[in-house]
Write an enzyme that holds these catalytic residues in place. Structure first.
Site, PDB file in Angstrom:
ATOM      1  N   LYS A 190       0.826  -1.199   0.000  1.00 41.80           N
ATOM      2  CA  LYS A 190       0.000   0.000   0.000  1.00 41.80           C
ATOM      3  C   LYS A 190       0.862   1.252   0.000  1.00 41.80           C
ATOM      4  O   LYS A 190       0.670   2.162  -0.818  1.00 41.80           O
ATOM      5  CB  LYS A 190      -0.915  -0.019   1.229  1.00 41.80           C
ATOM      6  CG  LYS A 190      -1.936   1.120   1.262  1.00 41.80           C
ATOM      7  CD  LYS A 190      -2.613   1.225   2.632  1.00 41.80           C
ATOM      8  CE  LYS A 190      -3.589   0.112   2.906  1.00 41.80           C
ATOM      9  NZ  LYS A 190      -4.916   0.368   2.292  1.00 41.80           N
ATOM     10  N   ARG A 216      -2.868   2.935   8.904  1.00 38.22           N
ATOM     11  CA  ARG A 216      -3.186   1.628   8.298  1.00 38.22           C
ATOM     12  C   ARG A 216      -1.941   0.763   8.199  1.00 38.22           C
ATOM     13  O   ARG A 216      -0.844   1.252   7.965  1.00 38.22           O
ATOM     14  CB  ARG A 216      -3.707   1.820   6.867  1.00 38.22           C
ATOM     15  CG  ARG A 216      -5.095   2.376   6.740  1.00 38.22           C
ATOM     16  CD  ARG A 216      -5.488   2.304   5.255  1.00 38.22           C
ATOM     17  NE  ARG A 216      -6.873   2.687   5.038  1.00 38.22           N
ATOM     18  CZ  ARG A 216      -7.278   3.911   4.720  1.00 38.22           C
ATOM     19  NH1 ARG A 216      -6.392   4.888   4.603  1.00 38.22           N
ATOM     20  NH2 ARG A 216      -8.567   4.141   4.533  1.00 38.22           N
ATOM     21  N   GLY A 235      -7.770  -8.078   5.756  1.00 35.12           N
ATOM     22  CA  GLY A 235      -8.512  -8.224   7.006  1.00 35.12           C
ATOM     23  C   GLY A 235      -7.714  -8.765   8.165  1.00 35.12           C
ATOM     24  O   GLY A 235      -8.253  -9.011   9.234  1.00 35.12           O
ATOM     25  N   MET A 240      -4.945  -7.400   9.640  1.00 29.39           N
ATOM     26  CA  MET A 240      -4.376  -6.464  10.604  1.00 29.39           C
ATOM     27  C   MET A 240      -5.289  -5.261  10.765  1.00 29.39           C
ATOM     28  O   MET A 240      -6.332  -5.171  10.143  1.00 29.39           O
ATOM     29  CB  MET A 240      -2.971  -6.085  10.184  1.00 29.39           C
ATOM     30  CG  MET A 240      -2.012  -7.275  10.382  1.00 29.39           C
ATOM     31  SD  MET A 240      -0.344  -6.867   9.967  1.00 29.39           S
ATOM     32  CE  MET A 240      -0.542  -6.404   8.258  1.00 29.39           C
ATOM     33  N   ARG A 270      -3.778  -1.097  -6.966  1.00 29.89           N
ATOM     34  CA  ARG A 270      -3.044  -2.380  -6.965  1.00 29.89           C
ATOM     35  C   ARG A 270      -3.487  -3.166  -8.192  1.00 29.89           C
ATOM     36  O   ARG A 270      -4.538  -2.867  -8.784  1.00 29.89           O
ATOM     37  CB  ARG A 270      -3.304  -3.163  -5.684  1.00 29.89           C
ATOM     38  CG  ARG A 270      -4.768  -3.458  -5.470  1.00 29.89           C
ATOM     39  CD  ARG A 270      -4.985  -4.140  -4.110  1.00 29.89           C
ATOM     40  NE  ARG A 270      -6.413  -4.243  -3.827  1.00 29.89           N
ATOM     41  CZ  ARG A 270      -6.906  -4.583  -2.641  1.00 29.89           C
ATOM     42  NH1 ARG A 270      -6.099  -4.806  -1.621  1.00 29.89           N
ATOM     43  NH2 ARG A 270      -8.209  -4.677  -2.453  1.00 29.89           N
ATOM     44  N   HIS A 284      -9.375 -43.407  -8.296  1.00 32.93           N
ATOM     45  CA  HIS A 284      -9.704 -43.904  -9.629  1.00 32.93           C
ATOM     46  C   HIS A 284     -10.724 -42.989 -10.303  1.00 32.93           C
ATOM     47  O   HIS A 284     -10.553 -42.569 -11.454  1.00 32.93           O
ATOM     48  CB  HIS A 284     -10.249 -45.328  -9.513  1.00 32.93           C
ATOM     49  CG  HIS A 284     -10.673 -45.914 -10.823  1.00 32.93           C
ATOM     50  ND1 HIS A 284     -11.967 -45.859 -11.278  1.00 32.93           N
ATOM     51  CD2 HIS A 284      -9.957 -46.540 -11.785  1.00 32.93           C
ATOM     52  CE1 HIS A 284     -12.026 -46.445 -12.458  1.00 32.93           C
ATOM     53  NE2 HIS A 284     -10.815 -46.868 -12.785  1.00 32.93           N
ATOM     54  N   SER A 290       9.922 -42.884 -18.617  1.00 38.56           N
ATOM     55  CA  SER A 290       8.772 -42.023 -18.371  1.00 38.56           C
ATOM     56  C   SER A 290       8.471 -42.110 -16.886  1.00 38.56           C
ATOM     57  O   SER A 290       8.250 -43.205 -16.350  1.00 38.56           O
ATOM     58  CB  SER A 290       7.577 -42.495 -19.192  1.00 38.56           C
ATOM     59  OG  SER A 290       6.462 -41.669 -18.924  1.00 38.56           O
ATOM     60  N   CYS A 319       4.460 -38.994 -17.023  1.00 41.91           N
ATOM     61  CA  CYS A 319       3.104 -39.324 -17.456  1.00 41.91           C
ATOM     62  C   CYS A 319       2.167 -39.524 -16.285  1.00 41.91           C
ATOM     63  O   CYS A 319       1.088 -40.057 -16.426  1.00 41.91           O
ATOM     64  CB  CYS A 319       3.113 -40.552 -18.362  1.00 41.91           C
ATOM     65  SG  CYS A 319       3.712 -42.039 -17.538  1.00 41.91           S
ATOM     66  N   TYR A 322       9.558 -34.041 -22.122  1.00 44.97           N
ATOM     67  CA  TYR A 322       8.134 -33.737 -22.315  1.00 44.97           C
ATOM     68  C   TYR A 322       7.333 -34.077 -21.069  1.00 44.97           C
ATOM     69  O   TYR A 322       7.809 -34.794 -20.189  1.00 44.97           O
ATOM     70  CB  TYR A 322       7.568 -34.511 -23.515  1.00 44.97           C
ATOM     71  CG  TYR A 322       7.496 -35.998 -23.304  1.00 44.97           C
ATOM     72  CD1 TYR A 322       6.377 -36.581 -22.694  1.00 44.97           C
ATOM     73  CD2 TYR A 322       8.546 -36.832 -23.678  1.00 44.97           C
ATOM     74  CE1 TYR A 322       6.327 -37.946 -22.459  1.00 44.97           C
ATOM     75  CE2 TYR A 322       8.506 -38.196 -23.454  1.00 44.97           C
ATOM     76  CZ  TYR A 322       7.387 -38.751 -22.844  1.00 44.97           C
ATOM     77  OH  TYR A 322       7.330 -40.080 -22.607  1.00 44.97           O
TER      78      TYR A 322
END
Lengths: 889, 889
Positions: free
Chosen positions: A26, A96, A105, A107, A349, A465, A774, A841, A861
């Site tokens: 801020k 602040r 929220g 502090m 922001r 599964h 793999s 994979c 890959y």
């Protein structure tokens, strides 16, 4: 002398956006806005280093701090032509917190500081509104009393209630100046009682009290918990911003609002936001009055836009919008106040946005020249793309929540509740939308899962599964809804006292894990041109190849549509479950000897050949990795007595011997049992049939198209070099036979899954006989952690809640443990064969954080479910750009 | 010029025992005997390098070989005053294989080589025995024909049968010289038919044929398989020994025999062996005539000892016995032939012996000053001690084999067949000997296993539940007898067509895996003074500490008796199964909330405290490592409906909710499920109760005895540092409470099992909060291999048969994979804490090869079942001596 205080505004700008670590988000942005000439009320920031020093020195401030604050405050007084504690023209300030990263929220904040019995009169005179001044004063006492003095907020509320009841008022707005004066008096008496001394009248004492409270709030319980959850180090500290107060509630020429430089929901390049006349920020949030739109373009009939109400201030705000976006090169979320027609900026922001907006903003900003393509690629969160690829619930549709489970596979789906796979299939065949509800699913449910719109299970985690298969198929799935009790006999599911019968409609939201009663309205996904553009830019910037895990032609086509560059995992067992072949599979399992198995396998061969033929045709010119049979044989036998009986008669045997075989095959820990290459070694005829099907299918495509595919045959569950030697020799032998029979020779390679710790540890030996590795990180996670993904649901949530694990290791790769194994295996493998092809994979292949890890380790890959291919493409690009960024740093 | 041939005997000794690799075992020892002046028929050895060169050079011999053989042969001729092929005084030779290590029966031998139609007459004249000569000739043709020429041995046997039938003879001995001449003629005709050329008459051709056959037999199928099984490299090759023939069957002043320098069965220092007058070696083996004892002392009435029959030769042999034992410093197994009163030594080697003999010989030889104590320690095979510690079947007792399974826990046991644990217990209580027969066992069977004399299961491997528990208890166990079908309903077990009903007696041999019908006679173990002596020497030489895995006072006492230096693993869950507490355990499991669990745990606390109190008292002054609850909760619930109903009524709940809870707790892969510290974290009250019981028990002993025990509290299944932090904090908190309550503070430590790959990989982090590590190599083997020990029986035997794994990795640690993890964890752990105590408490703690690995890695101690403590002590000493040997090398 250390500098502990940085001024901003009114020409005294000592900070800027680059000092976020020192000034907090801020404070840094307030300074930055002031630097580029935007109207920011003057103020100053006590740095995060003050906070750190405060805690290091036993809650004592640095010696120079008081003087530096006094000097900075004097500058604010001068700039605002007001004086702190002045009876005629009193300066009021807000105090602040502001950490490096937003901790919403967590502090404390104090507004209107500087008011006392004297200055309140000055404010009344200046504002020409005594009621406003006394209301502000009582708000200040209330806020300060609870935040700084620790008085319970109920004590304040009780006094207001009493006052309202005494004066017959219902709303606060009905209270007069006299009422507020009475409230203030009562507050002060009460505070004296509570803390044993009067409410401080000295503004300077008030200021230091508030500063101390903000620094103190850094170590309150809420903040500590929040930091733990978000991995924020305690020694970052918070800054404290002290800023001259401006008021949006001083009359009809005042206003306050929140706005975005672009639409955060759609991404459209249009000014977006809302404001209230004569109001403070908290009034916008409270929702008692209806906020109005910013622009005429956005105004509906009956609404008064800021553009109309305060054209000058609006004009100025439009300029601010342009300036901020140009300056920050990203969409901004701003807070403003208009005091007597004059615009003040209180915060800016980077704005939060939906996935769709994120995509559109990134592409359009790049087209506008505000950012380059690489930046655009980095701007979109890959996981958010998931939302774009599936239908979602209409946010405005009414709904009745039934239960909540895990968001196992994204998308929304409605349909009639069905409790078994066969019924799901037959009803879906008649065109009915069904939701398959099971305690858990097994491979024999696959046809039903495929037929259903969505799947709900009451047991199992994110990689059960049901979850894995559903994601692979792109079906919505809510898994592990523990609060739902399924009774197959009664054909009901009950939850929270409600009973849903088979045939009733429910709706699943696979992106949130929610289950609703009845039909809930939905929004279908629309793939924009921006999507294609961004994917192209991602492809231009990535190094990792992206493949898909796919077995069926439909999966393979989906994968190709989403940009997969081949198949990284074709699980051949899924092909065994189709109705016309499961019979032969079971015949093979029931066979008492090799000859019997060979007969059954001969029946399966044409089906498998056809499967591969189709896959090779779709993936023409692309690599296709085929994993030979992996699961234990008992997965292919039915469990229910009736099905066993049916099967027995079909196979011409008796139920008893069927059951005996099922019991023989049953395993204590199937995950660690007789599966993978262990099957291939004990029943070599199975892998022989599969290898033959692959080579015959590939040669058929080669003959038909003139271009031979290059099958990559993958042996699962290797724990030693010899296993791979033996199974590889089988494959090579079959290849020779088929080549001789057909007169055609094609290229192929044989490699292995690395999915057991032992394979990783002995990867150098294994690499000698492997053409590729793999990483099967699902099973590797199970074995490295000793954690069954089917059973983890009982404690994994508690583990994540307690911070024992940062994330579900089945969702995002555990870099320290599983990742260490991948690294060891990669290094050992490439140590022996520098060009050894390495891929992944497991489910992790579609997870952005895991993809970043794969990039770092240097895999070739990743392979993921077809619906996650776009996510993987984007994540791979970001990983590559990240790595590049690090390199140039 | 390379030297390919080494002569021995008759003063031409070119080799010796140190050239075993070059000359093979047999050749080296023949040379050695000749060197020290013993009567060895002269001969020569073609080295193993000839064999290697032969295979390297495409089955061609080195160029110089023929000349070297010719020279060596000439020396033999000269020494024996005979000539190869001479019609009057023909030299005959034997041609035998001889590898570095003995490969009994794997390769080929040819005797009487040099006989042909001419020399047979010379032999007849020299022996003055034509029948002997023609019998020798036909034996030679037969042996040469099958070994060298590849003629099926049935063809030879058919001809002898025909001859016997023609002459009305029943035994070979009834055949005359004419018959043997006819046999020779028929052999020669048959061979001409078979191979298309006549039987070779040229002795030199015969010699090279035989040499080639021996080298060729190195690569026959049998030999290849044997080498694979015994890990013998193919390139070691075999040597070929050519030696002048001497005959023990030339008349009544000839004999042949086999003898041992000490009794190989008991170890007694007495000459032991047997001989036959007028016989060849094969006649001793054939068993048609009864061999006679060596000495008068050993002769029973009616027997004629060699001492009596041939006192001179015997006297010479007694000297040879003394010379050889002194020379080789070990008990020798010798073959001799007496030809016309003259003694010839044909072989000597270290003699095989029983465990008891091995022990006695080692100790007595050390007392005699023949070897030192370290050597004595190295002479006894630790695994063989197992035989000494359990009853064994009387080798002379009659028996009827029913079935065969795995030798899961050594010792023999007879008893009535019982099919469930409760019945086993109640019948044992009445004093009956019972054998518990189960498909497999689970923790609820433990009381029955403890009550039974032995356990038989039809499923599971060497480390199945039954096997592990039985070994821990010292009960005989045959596991995984797959050929036995158990029918609990019918109360029968059937195998090979035989049905055994409940109550019938069977006998198990847990050392061989055999199951016999009825009662088989047994020999009880007798622990000799030699045992204690050797154990003392072992203790003097070992570095590793030896602890036992023990829960009950009985186990602990057994362990102490066998020399355990503390408890390395006390599995607290075993304590939960005792009848008076299982109720409270189940009440805890059924509880719906923490309060309910705490109530049940409060009932358990006094029992647990008492358990620990007793253990600490027995182990006074020794460390006791206690593992907190490890198995998943469902292991404590009954499976059968009747038991569930009973439990439900006992707990005042209904069967339905019992069953629901059982289903809720059921797991797909219990090994990878909700167990170990995962229970301790989700239900902290369980570990709290256990910690309290430990501290209260320890403090009670401290107050009673004035000496506080030092409990080592061990947290199982740790995968991350945080898990240990959390559970350790629980333990520390309870410790503080108990210390405050009792006013007594004691020392204790908290450590963890390293039994998951992730724990090993992150051992450096984990070590920061651990006082010790104990490697749980059972589970580590399961996870590193992805191999459930309960399910491995389906393929592990095939894996070992095919040489994929050298040994069952649950029996002997897999050094490459599991061992690598142990090494990584040890290095990482000690990297952080150089003095971190490291132990092993898996089944491997009692396996000699694994103990050698633990010594090498530098662990502090091993822990094994009480009955294996002596084995571990000896193995640890051997490992230390081995390491020392390496160091001085």
């Amino acid at each position: 002398m250390s500098k502990w205080v940085y001024s901003f505004g009114a020409g005294h700008n000592e900070g800027g956006a680059d000092l976020k670590n020192l000034l907090g988000g801020k404070g840094a942005n307030l300074a930055e806005m002031a630097v580029i000439g935007l109207p920011v009320p003057p103020g100053f920031t006590l740095t995060t280093e003050v906070c750190t020093a405060f805690y290091k020195n036993n809650h004592a401030y640095p010696a120079e701090l008081k003087d530096q604050v006094r000097t900075a405050l004097a500058q604010v007084e001068k700039a605002m032509e007001l004086r702190f504690g002045d009876s005629a023209r009193p300066l009021l300030v807000s105090v602040r917190s502001g950490a490096r990263v937003s901790m919403p929220g967590m502090m404390d904040t104090v507004l209107n500081l500087g008011l006392n019995d004297t200055t309140v009169e000055g404010l009344a005179a200046a504002a020409n509104d005594p009621r406003f001044a006394w209301d502000s004063y009582r708000r200040f006492i209330q806020m300060y009393g609870s935040v700084v003095l620790g008085v319970d907020h109920h004590r304040f509320e009780d006094i207001i209630e009493q006052t309202k009841s005494d004066s017959g008022a219902i709303e606060d707005t009905q209270l007069s100046v006299l009422d507020w004066q009475a409230v203030v008096a009562a507050y002060r008496t009460m505070i004296q009682e509570e803390i044993g001394k009067p409410f401080p009248q000295d503004p300077e004492e008030q200021l230091w009290g508030a500063i101390g409270a903000v620094f103190g709030s850094w170590m309150n319980h809420r903040a500590i918990t929040y930091r733990k959850l978000h991995d924020i180090p305690a020694d970052w500290g918070t800054a404290v911003n002290v800023q001259g107060m401006v008021f949006g509630n001083m009359g009809a020429d005042c206003a306050t609002g929140v706005c975005f430089t672009r639409n955060p929901s759609t991404g459209e390049n249009a000014f977006f936001g809302e404001y209230l006349v004569n109001a403070q920020g908290e009034d916008v949030v409270a929702g008692i009055r209806t906020p109005q739109p910013m622009s005429n373009a956005a105004a509906k009939p009956g609404e008064v836009s800021l553009e109309t109400a305060m054209p000058e201030a609006y004009g100025e705000l439009v300029k601010v919008r342009a300036a901020l976006e140009k300056h920050y090169r990203d969409m901004q979320d701003m807070e403003f106040t208009i005091q007597r027609k004059r615009l003040y900026m209180l915060q800016t922001r980077n704005g939060k946005r939906t996935a769709a907006a994120s995509l559109r903003i990134a592409v359009e900003m790049s087209h506008e020249g505000l950012i380059n393509q690489k930046e655009a690629v980095l701007r979109v969160n890959p996981s958010a793309l998931d939302q774009l690829l599936h239908p979602t619930l209409d946010p405005s549709a009414a709904r009745t929540l039934l239960a909540k489970g895990l968001p196992a596979s994204p998308g929304a789906a409605s349909g009639a509740v069905v409790f078994n796979a066969d019924e799901a299939e037959s009803r879906a065949f008649k065109g009915e939308a069904v939701i398959l509800v099971r305690v858990e699913t097994s491979p024999e449910d696959i046809h039903g899962m495929n037929a259903a719109r969505g799947i709900l299970t009451t047991r199992g985690g994110m990689t059960s599964h049901a979850a894995v298969v559903a994601r692979g198929m792109g079906r919505a799935c809510v898994a592990g809804a523990g609060g739902v009790v399924v009774d197959y006999n009664a054909q009901t599911m009950s939850t929270g006292g409600r009973v849903v019968r088979a045939g009733q409609t429910i709706t699943l939201d696979g992106s949130t894990g929610e289950v609703f009663l009845g039909l809930v309205g939905m929004i279908e996904p629309a793939m924009s041109g921006d999507f294609g553009t961004l994917m192209q830019w991602a492809d231009d910037n990535r190094r990792l190849g992206i493949r898909a895990n796919a077995e069926t032609p439909l999966d393979a086509e989906t994968a190709k549509k989403y940009g997969a560059e081949g198949i990284g995992l074709c699980r051949t067992e899924h092909m065994f479950f189709e109705p016309e072949r499961i019979g032969a599979v079971r015949q093979m399992i029931m066979a008492r000897d090799e000859a019997g198995r060979r007969t059954a396998l001969a029946r399966l061969l044409p089906f498998q050949r056809d499967d591969f033929h189709k896959l090779f045709r779709i993936m023409a010119g692309l690599p296709v990795t085929i994993r030979l049979l992996d699961p234990p044989l008992h997965e292919f036998l039915p469990h229910a007595d009736a099905e066993l009986a049916e099967l027995a008669s079909a196979l011409g045997t008796d139920v008893e011997s069927m059951r005996r075989r099922a019991v023989e095959l049953a395993e204590a820990n199937p995950m660690l049992g007789h599966r993978g290459c262990r099957l291939g070694i004990t029943y070599p005829e199975i892998y022989e049939m599969q290898a033959r099907a692959i080579f015959e299918g590939a040669i058929a495509v080669a003959k038909e198209s003139g271009t031979a595919p290059i099958p990559e045959i993958m042996i699962p569950l290797i724990a030693s070099k010899k296993e791979l030697e033996i199974t590889r020799a089988q494959v090579d032998r079959v290849a020779k036979q088929v080549f001789a029979e057909t007169g055609t020779t094609i290229e192929y390679s044989v490699g292995t899954m690395i999915e057991l710790p032992r394979a990783a540890l002995l990867a150098d030996e294994i690499a000698e006989v492997a053409d590729f590795f793999s990483f099967g990180t699902n099973d590797l996670t199970q074995t490295v952690f000793g954690l069954s993904r089917d059973d983890a649901g009982k404690f994994l949530p508690a583990y994540i809640e307690q911070g024992i694990l940062a994330k579900d290791p089945f969702v995002s790769i555990d870099v320290e443990g599983v990742g260490a194994m991948v690294r060891i295996a990669s290094e050992k493998g490439r140590g022996v064969k520098p060009k050894l092809k390495l891929g992944i994979c497991g489910e992790h292949g579609g997870d952005p954080a895991s993809i970043a890890f794969c990039e770092e380790v240097g895999l070739d890959y990743v392979s993921c479910s077809p619906y996650r291919v776009p996510i993987a493409r984007l994540a791979a690009a970001q990983a590559a750009l990240g790595v590049e960024g690090d390199r140039t740093a």
